[in-house]
Structure formats: C-alpha cells, structure tokens
Design an enzyme around this catalytic site. Structure first.
Site, PDB file in Angstrom:
ATOM      1  N   LYS A 107       0.866  -1.186   0.000  1.00  0.00           N
ATOM      2  CA  LYS A 107       0.000   0.000   0.000  1.00  0.00           C
ATOM      3  C   LYS A 107       0.896   1.228   0.000  1.00  0.00           C
ATOM      4  O   LYS A 107       2.034   1.179   0.469  1.00  0.00           O
ATOM      5  CB  LYS A 107      -0.884   0.019   1.260  1.00  0.00           C
ATOM      6  CG  LYS A 107      -2.163   0.798   1.065  1.00  0.00           C
ATOM      7  CD  LYS A 107      -3.217  -0.042   0.355  1.00  0.00           C
ATOM      8  CE  LYS A 107      -4.516   0.674   0.178  1.00  0.00           C
ATOM      9  NZ  LYS A 107      -5.562  -0.230  -0.355  1.00  0.00           N
ATOM     10  N   ASP A 147      -6.682   4.133  -5.109  1.00  0.00           N
ATOM     11  CA  ASP A 147      -7.305   3.949  -3.792  1.00  0.00           C
ATOM     12  C   ASP A 147      -8.018   5.272  -3.489  1.00  0.00           C
ATOM     13  O   ASP A 147      -8.332   6.024  -4.413  1.00  0.00           O
ATOM     14  CB  ASP A 147      -6.218   3.598  -2.758  1.00  0.00           C
ATOM     15  CG  ASP A 147      -6.816   3.043  -1.473  1.00  0.00           C
ATOM     16  OD1 ASP A 147      -7.366   1.945  -1.500  1.00  0.00           O
ATOM     17  OD2 ASP A 147      -6.744   3.722  -0.427  1.00  0.00           O
TER      18      ASP A 147
END
Ligand SMILES: NC(=O)c1ccc[n+]([C@@H]2O[C@H](COP(=O)([O-])OP(=O)(O)OC[C@H]3O[C@@H](n4cnc5c(N)ncnc54)[C@H](O)[C@@H]3O)[C@@H](O)[C@H]2O)c1
Length: 422
Positions: A107, A147
């Site tokens: 991430k 995201d």
C-alpha cells in the site's frame, strides 16, 4: 476515536495472531507476517502554483512478497500515516491470498488533501512521488493501483513517469489505468460485480431464494451503485439505498435505474422525489427491514450501537472495515452471516490482476472473458471460505483470514522459510 486508542497495525496483528492460533500454527510460522518486508518513507518537494516550495510526506509499504509481486493502492489523504499504510498493506496480502491470485500485499499514500491542490500541482506531486518510490516498484516487484482520492488518471501519470525512466512504455507497472492506455475492460465495475457474485452464492448456500429477498445498500458510489444496477437489472428487489446525504426506502423495491440517472446528473439522494419512497437516515438504512445488507460506503458503520437492531440475515461487506470488532461479536451471537471485506470486495484486485496479465502478455481480453474469470475466482474463494467456516465452526471472517494466512505461510515455507539464507 483518537489515533492513540486505535492503531490499525495493532488491530491487524491481533487478527493475524488469532487466525494463526486457530490454524494451530507455531509463532515461528507466522513471525515474518508480523513485520512488513519493506517500509519506505519519502519526502516529496514540489513547486506550488504560487512559486513556493512545499514538501509532502509519502509512503510505500510492501508487506509480503511470499506469493508473488506486491500489490496495493495509493491513497492521497491528509490523515495518511505509516501505521495505516502498514496495516492496509498487510490486508492486501490477505485479500490477494484469500482469492488466490499470485500477489503479495502493498500500500502507498501521500499525506495531502488533494482538494486543496490544483491539477498541475497534483501532477507534479504524483510524478515526484513516483520517482521517489521508483526503485521498489515495477511489474515484477510491486504494482500500485487507485485507492482513496486517486483514479485512472493518476495511474496514467505514474505509468508515464515510470516509463520515462525505463526509456520505454511499461503499462504493467500500475493497474486501474484508463482502457485506452492498457486498462482492462470491466475493471471499473469489478468490485461491485464481485459483491453481487458473493451475495448470490451466499444466498444459494443458505437456501434463500434470490428472487424474493430484500436488499439494502449503503453508498451509491462506484461499488454500491454498480451492485445496485446489477441486482436491479437481474430483477432483485433493492429496498433501500443511500449516499452521504441520507437514504431512500421502498418495501416493494426502488426504481434503481431512475435513481442512478438522478445521481448521475450531479444530484444527491436527499433531493430525490418519488411518492413511493420514504426518506431515511444512514443509520435507519443499516437497521431497516431487509434480508441482505451491503455496506458500501465507509468504515465503522456497523457498530455496537446499531448491531443489535440489524434485521438482515446476511451482510456482505463491500466497504473496507465497515463492521467494528464489538459489532462483529453481536452479529455472531445473532447468527447473522457476515461475508468479510477481504473476500467480498476483492473483485477489484482480481480484475487488476487480469489487467496486469494482459499488460505483461501484450494482449487484451474481452468483457465476457473478464467477467467469466472473475465469477470463477470469486465463487471458488467464497466456497473455500464457507467450507472452512463450517468445518471449524468459525465465522466467515475468521475462516477467510485462516485461508489467507495458511496460503501465505505455506508459500513462505516452500521457499525455504525466513531463515533459509542464514
Ligand atoms: N472502488 C473499488 O474498487 C473498491 C475496492 C475495494 C473496496 N472498496 C471500498 O468500498 C467503499 C466504497 O468505495 P467506492 O469506490 O464506491 O467509493 P465512492 O467514493 O465511489 O462512493 C462512496 C459512496 O458512499 C457515500 N458516502 C460517503 N460518506 C457517507 C456517509 N457518511 N454515510 C453514507 N454514505 C456515505 C457517498 O455519497 C458515495 O455514494 C470504500 O470503503 C472503499 O474502500 C472500493
């Protein structure tokens, strides 16, 4: 809740430990998973439109590459921080493992409120961030995706920057790109479509007739809106939907096509007018009369305060982390079936995987192939989790983590274990 009280990374570690113990694993078997493989913190200086220099903080964390290259989104948010990014990277490892696609988890993020930056500033920020994380990303190493507050356009800037440094076009370095530059058809709708696949299968294995159930969906964005469209077009009764302004309810089923067209015009649900619908709050949606509840908006929506009043028999978690730990316990006691987020919303990363496969093979799939293969992967994953849940008499969430952790630790062992180089 303050940062001090809730540390997402500590929370992830607790879930990991619990699931590993249920699997009968020795702490040595999963010790590696308690730490990210790599944490990169970068400073990103850019020239603002007024000529001044501002330095932003960015992150990229690779949690595990035991099962393949790392995979995970990049978010632009003022509250982004290392602990959050670390936890989200681990959850990506579990998500990819539960649907059995050959990726580890990663991430990234930049601590920035993107609404305060001009488009040109955002381009400069994205390009400089890309150069800072460039040594650790790549189609064989770590593949970012959109995201929170990032989208296909941002992915296109990342791909372009990475390609400039390689001296040739490298579409497989990111997924979620526009279709015109190597994105996959079906990627935008993939998460919502995956949610419907899980819902139908869950109804089937629990002997509930899809044609007669009432479905409530919180959130009418990409995920909730796509799921609502699919249910409506298949003839299912969607009785409640909401956005950040509130929701609408109709026991006979809502005209989803009309509502979607209304929202597409830039409107919000509080302004939707139809004699047959009742306006409700988001909290009333969570506890409304329905058989299937799909939280598809934000985290922490199903809490100890409303869990007891929930009437749904099945909850399909489309959002990430919509149910608190306390609410989960209440729902378990009430025998509500909760299809967990790492399984239910994995459709997006599955089609990201298809995008990457198409990029590295320089070929394209048609929509039929994308949706057929998505269907197969989601159904297999659901049934593996449901069977383990039944066999071990644990909730679906625990079973999903057990499937994922078993796969990751097995991969680690097959590769010789963490100390094999020592
Ligand atoms: N888009 C994906 O591929 C994907 C993949 C995995 C998980 N998710 C998760 O699914 C959820 C929804 O994502 P999305 O892409 O549909 O986002 P989105 O921004 O397109 O839509 C969000 C929706 O939630 C509504 N909303 C916002 N605040 C709300 C509130 N306080 N109460 C009720 N509704 C509210 C918005 O009005 C909007 O309808 C998020 O939790 C996201 O992390 C998305």
């Amino acid at each position: 809740m303050s940062q001090k009280e809730y540390n997402p990374y500590e929370n992830m570690l607790a879930v990991l430990k619990q699931s590993a113990e249920k699997l009968g694993l020795d702490p040595d078997d999963y010790a590696t998973l308690c730490y990210p493989e790599r944490e990169l913190k970068v400073s990103i200086p850019i020239k603002m439109d007024d000529g001044k220099v501002k330095v932003f903080e960015g992150y990229r964390v690779q949690h595990s590459s035991a099962r393949g290259p790392c995979k995970g989104g990049i978010r632009f948010h003022q509250d982004a921080n290392m602990d959050e990014v670390k936890a989200l990277a681990a959850w990506m490892s579990f998500k990819c493992a539960v649907v059995n696609i050959p990726y580890g988890g990663a991430k990234g993020g930049i601590k920035v409120d993107p609404s305060k930056l001009s488009r040109d500033e955002l381009i400069r920020l994205t390009r400089r961030y890309t150069t800072r994380i460039l040594p650790i990303i790549g189609p064989d190493k770590d593949i970012p995706a959109p995201d929170v507050n990032t989208n296909g356009e941002v992915m296109a800037w990342i791909m372009d920057t990475y390609s400039m440094f390689q001296g040739h076009c490298v579409p497989g370095v990111v997924t979620g790109k526009p279709v015109e530059i190597g994105g996959s058809v079906g990627r935008v709708e993939a998460t919502g479509r995956g949610v419907t696949i899980i819902t139908y299968e869950c109804l089937k294995v629990n002997d509930m007739d899809a044609s007669s159930v009432a479905i409530a969906i919180q959130g009418m964005g990409n995920v909730g809106g796509t799921a609502a469209d699919i249910f409506y077009n298949n003839g299912q009764k969607v009785v409640a939907v909401s956005d950040y302004t509130g929701g609408v309810y109709c026991e006979e089923g809502l005209p989803i096509n009309e509502i979607r067209a209304f929202l597409a015009g830039g409107n919000t649900l509080n302004d939707y007018q139809n004699d047959k619908v009742t306006h409700i709050t988001n909290d009333e949606l969570i506890t409304c009369k329905c058989d299937v509840l799909i939280p598809a908006a934000l985290e922490n929506q199903i809490t100890a305060d409303n869990a007891e009043a929930i009437q749904a028999k099945i909850i399909v978690e489309a959002a990430n982390g919509p149910t608190t730990v306390e609410a989960d316990e209440i729902l378990n006691k009430k025998n509500v079936i909760v299809c967990p987020d790492i399984l239910s919303n994995a459709g997006g990363v599955v089609v990201s995987y298809f995008e990457w496969v198409q990029n590295i093979q320089s070929l394209t799939w048609d929509l039929e192939e994308v949706n057929r293969t998505l269907n197969k992967i989601m159904l297999t994953a659901f049934n593996e989790v449901a069977e383990l849940s039944k066999e071990k008499e644990v909730p679906m969430r625990m079973a999903a983590y057990m499937v994922a952790i078993k796969r990751i630790t097995t991969a680690g062992k097959l590769r010789g274990g963490p100390i094999s180089l020592g």
